[in-house]
Motif scaffolding. Structure first.
Motif, mmCIF file in Angstrom:
data_model
loop_
_atom_site.group_PDB
_atom_site.id
_atom_site.type_symbol
_atom_site.label_atom_id
_atom_site.label_comp_id
_atom_site.label_asym_id
_atom_site.label_seq_id
_atom_site.Cartn_x
_atom_site.Cartn_y
_atom_site.Cartn_z
ATOM 1 N N PHE A 71 2.376 7.774 8.425
ATOM 2 C CA PHE A 71 3.397 7.567 7.394
ATOM 3 C C PHE A 71 2.865 7.869 5.997
ATOM 4 O O PHE A 71 3.638 8.135 5.082
ATOM 5 C CB PHE A 71 3.943 6.141 7.472
ATOM 6 C CG PHE A 71 4.692 5.870 8.745
ATOM 7 C CD1 PHE A 71 5.972 6.379 8.925
ATOM 8 C CD2 PHE A 71 4.106 5.162 9.772
ATOM 9 C CE1 PHE A 71 6.662 6.162 10.101
ATOM 10 C CE2 PHE A 71 4.782 4.932 10.948
ATOM 11 C CZ PHE A 71 6.065 5.436 11.124
ATOM 12 N N LEU A 72 1.566 7.826 5.830
ATOM 13 C CA LEU A 72 0.975 8.204 4.545
ATOM 14 C C LEU A 72 1.142 9.705 4.311
ATOM 15 O O LEU A 72 1.533 10.135 3.221
ATOM 16 C CB LEU A 72 -0.500 7.815 4.523
ATOM 17 C CG LEU A 72 -1.224 7.891 3.175
ATOM 18 C CD1 LEU A 72 -0.539 7.013 2.131
ATOM 19 C CD2 LEU A 72 -2.675 7.476 3.338
ATOM 20 N N SER A 73 0.893 10.492 5.336
ATOM 21 C CA SER A 73 1.070 11.948 5.219
ATOM 22 C C SER A 73 2.535 12.325 5.062
ATOM 23 O O SER A 73 2.866 13.318 4.414
ATOM 24 C CB SER A 73 0.492 12.642 6.459
ATOM 25 O OG SER A 73 -0.888 12.373 6.595
ATOM 26 N N LEU A 74 3.417 11.524 5.656
ATOM 27 C CA LEU A 74 4.848 11.837 5.599
ATOM 28 C C LEU A 74 5.461 11.597 4.223
ATOM 29 O O LEU A 74 6.649 11.875 4.029
ATOM 30 C CB LEU A 74 5.604 11.014 6.656
ATOM 31 C CG LEU A 74 5.395 11.460 8.105
ATOM 32 C CD1 LEU A 74 6.129 10.531 9.061
ATOM 33 C CD2 LEU A 74 5.878 12.895 8.308
ATOM 34 N N ILE A 75 4.666 11.097 3.268
ATOM 35 C CA ILE A 75 5.170 10.995 1.895
ATOM 36 C C ILE A 75 5.556 12.377 1.384
ATOM 37 O O ILE A 75 6.433 12.516 0.522
ATOM 38 C CB ILE A 75 4.100 10.360 0.980
ATOM 39 C CG1 ILE A 75 3.855 8.902 1.375
ATOM 40 C CG2 ILE A 75 4.519 10.426 -0.487
ATOM 41 C CD1 ILE A 75 2.771 8.219 0.571
ATOM 42 N N GLY B 172 0.821 -1.212 0.000
ATOM 43 C CA GLY B 172 0.000 0.000 0.000
ATOM 44 C C GLY B 172 0.848 1.251 0.000
ATOM 45 O O GLY B 172 0.583 2.200 -0.760
ATOM 46 N N MET B 173 1.899 1.253 0.824
ATOM 47 C CA MET B 173 2.800 2.406 0.868
ATOM 48 C C MET B 173 3.546 2.558 -0.451
ATOM 49 O O MET B 173 3.725 3.673 -0.961
ATOM 50 C CB MET B 173 3.788 2.243 2.023
ATOM 51 C CG MET B 173 4.879 3.304 2.071
ATOM 52 S SD MET B 173 4.233 4.994 2.243
ATOM 53 C CE MET B 173 3.680 4.954 3.954
ATOM 54 N N GLY B 174 3.991 1.446 -1.033
ATOM 55 C CA GLY B 174 4.722 1.504 -2.298
ATOM 56 C C GLY B 174 3.884 2.065 -3.427
ATOM 57 O O GLY B 174 4.345 2.910 -4.197
ATOM 58 N N VAL B 175 2.647 1.610 -3.515
ATOM 59 C CA VAL B 175 1.750 2.099 -4.569
ATOM 60 C C VAL B 175 1.425 3.574 -4.369
ATOM 61 O O VAL B 175 1.438 4.377 -5.316
ATOM 62 C CB VAL B 175 0.451 1.267 -4.610
ATOM 63 C CG1 VAL B 175 -0.562 1.894 -5.568
ATOM 64 C CG2 VAL B 175 0.755 -0.170 -5.029
ATOM 65 N N ALA B 176 1.138 3.963 -3.114
ATOM 66 C CA ALA B 176 0.816 5.362 -2.818
ATOM 67 C C ALA B 176 1.988 6.280 -3.164
ATOM 68 O O ALA B 176 1.807 7.329 -3.794
ATOM 69 C CB ALA B 176 0.441 5.516 -1.344
ATOM 70 N N ASP C 168 11.152 7.858 -15.300
ATOM 71 C CA ASP C 168 12.005 7.844 -14.113
ATOM 72 C C ASP C 168 11.178 7.587 -12.858
ATOM 73 O O ASP C 168 11.582 6.802 -11.992
ATOM 74 C CB ASP C 168 12.733 9.191 -14.000
ATOM 75 C CG ASP C 168 13.544 9.304 -12.728
ATOM 76 O OD1 ASP C 168 14.651 8.732 -12.670
ATOM 77 O OD2 ASP C 168 13.070 9.964 -11.766
ATOM 78 N N ALA C 169 10.016 8.218 -12.757
ATOM 79 C CA ALA C 169 9.154 8.046 -11.585
ATOM 80 C C ALA C 169 8.653 6.616 -11.474
ATOM 81 O O ALA C 169 8.646 6.036 -10.380
ATOM 82 C CB ALA C 169 7.975 9.015 -11.669
ATOM 83 N N VAL C 170 8.240 6.031 -12.598
ATOM 84 C CA VAL C 170 7.752 4.647 -12.582
ATOM 85 C C VAL C 170 8.869 3.697 -12.163
ATOM 86 O O VAL C 170 8.658 2.788 -11.345
ATOM 87 C CB VAL C 170 7.196 4.256 -13.963
ATOM 88 C CG1 VAL C 170 6.870 2.769 -14.007
ATOM 89 C CG2 VAL C 170 5.950 5.067 -14.277
ATOM 90 N N GLY C 171 10.074 3.893 -12.711
ATOM 91 C CA GLY C 171 11.198 3.037 -12.355
ATOM 92 C C GLY C 171 11.559 3.129 -10.883
ATOM 93 O O GLY C 171 11.760 2.105 -10.208
ATOM 94 N N MET C 172 11.629 4.349 -10.382
ATOM 95 C CA MET C 172 11.946 4.534 -8.971
ATOM 96 C C MET C 172 10.826 3.995 -8.074
ATOM 97 O O MET C 172 11.082 3.425 -7.012
ATOM 98 C CB MET C 172 12.177 6.024 -8.680
ATOM 99 C CG MET C 172 13.476 6.560 -9.225
ATOM 100 S SD MET C 172 14.896 5.862 -8.345
ATOM 101 C CE MET C 172 16.237 6.378 -9.429
ATOM 102 N N GLY C 173 9.585 4.181 -8.513
ATOM 103 C CA GLY C 173 8.458 3.665 -7.748
ATOM 104 C C GLY C 173 8.467 2.147 -7.678
ATOM 105 O O GLY C 173 8.203 1.561 -6.621
ATOM 106 N N ILE C 174 8.773 1.502 -8.804
ATOM 107 C CA ILE C 174 8.872 0.040 -8.812
ATOM 108 C C ILE C 174 9.998 -0.426 -7.902
ATOM 109 O O ILE C 174 9.836 -1.382 -7.135
ATOM 110 C CB ILE C 174 9.094 -0.473 -10.257
ATOM 111 C CG1 ILE C 174 7.836 -0.228 -11.100
ATOM 112 C CG2 ILE C 174 9.439 -1.963 -10.252
ATOM 113 C CD1 ILE C 174 8.017 -0.568 -12.567
ATOM 114 N N ALA D 50 11.569 -3.144 -3.029
ATOM 115 C CA ALA D 50 12.375 -3.183 -1.803
ATOM 116 C C ALA D 50 11.483 -3.381 -0.577
ATOM 117 O O ALA D 50 11.787 -4.189 0.310
ATOM 118 C CB ALA D 50 13.190 -1.903 -1.673
ATOM 119 N N LEU D 51 10.369 -2.649 -0.529
ATOM 120 C CA LEU D 51 9.433 -2.804 0.582
ATOM 121 C C LEU D 51 8.828 -4.205 0.591
ATOM 122 O O LEU D 51 8.661 -4.810 1.654
ATOM 123 C CB LEU D 51 8.311 -1.767 0.477
ATOM 124 C CG LEU D 51 8.683 -0.293 0.658
ATOM 125 C CD1 LEU D 51 7.421 0.565 0.596
ATOM 126 C CD2 LEU D 51 9.403 -0.055 1.966
#
Length: 233
Positions: free
Chosen positions: A100-104, A39-43, A129-135, A140-141
């Protein structure tokens, strides 16, 4: 760097968590559960994608002197929208992620990509770049939370695992266990890449956001670093 390399670099070579060591606060806090980690990774990926594309589109309009406050305002707006959507459609996950959701908003990965990449490249490249870093962040999570939940709780995504559920290593669900798994994964990535995930030159003044204020040229900083290294020897 072509678009495929730009997409894949965030998975191993420049993984934001295991190589750049960014976003460690949510990484250690919410990886005791795989569902929370995903959930955190997707957000974070959604916020990163939206902020990168917006900042790239506005990079010629935002004054350089106030770029950081502008980036934070834009990121905060997208985080608020993600929070509202999650609160409406996934209230249990929203409650589990909590603060932790707000701390994004202040996640170093989001602001770092805005400053170091989106503000210097076009919208398409910034989105890739955003998609790669997000993946990379989500993977990692996912790996870290899987290890901690399987061996720490004896379950995976809430499903009990025979034998392990009766003999959990409870310390893995606590802070010391989180740091231990985190360190092991960093060491594993370093081993896989033979310590070459990021070359030292990538940390030079050429990529420093304060290079203009500092006034030093990359070559001058390199000579200074060499002199300091010689003195230490």
């Amino acid at each position: 760097m072509n678009k495929l390399q730009n997409l894949l670099k965030g998975i191993i070579k420049e993984n934001p968590v295991l190589v750049l060591v960014l976003g460690t606060c949510p990484t250690l806090a919410i990886t005791s559960s795989v569902l929370n980690a995903l959930g955190m990774g997707v957000a974070a990926t959604v916020v990163l994608l939206c902020s990168n594309m917006t900042i790239s589109a506005l990079r010629r309009v935002i004054p350089d002197q106030v770029r950081i406050p502008c980036y934070i305002v834009l990121i905060a707006g997208f985080v608020t929208m993600v929070e509202m959507v999650m609160h409406a459609f996934a209230p249990s996950l929203y409650e589990a992620l909590g603060i932790f959701l707000s701390l994004i908003v202040v996640n170093c990965i989001i602001l770092g990509r805005a400053e170091m990449y989106a503000s210097k490249h076009n919208v398409l490249d910034s989105a890739i770049d955003a998609v790669g870093m997000g993946i990379g962040f989500t993977l990692a999570l996912f790996v870290m939370s899987s290890i901690r939940e399987i061996f720490g709780n004896g379950s995976w995504m809430g499903l009990e695992i025979p034998i392990l559920s009766d003999n959990p290593i409870s310390i893995l669900t606590l802070a010391p266990g989180g740091f231990f798994v985190f360190g092991c994964l960093i060491a594993l990535v370093n081993k896989i890449t033979k310590g070459k995930a990021i070359k030292k030159k990538d940390f030079g003044c050429a990529g420093c956001p304060s290079a203009k204020i500092c006034g030093k040229q990359p070559s001058a900083c390199g000579e200074q670093a060499a002199e300091e290294k010689g003195e230490d020897a």
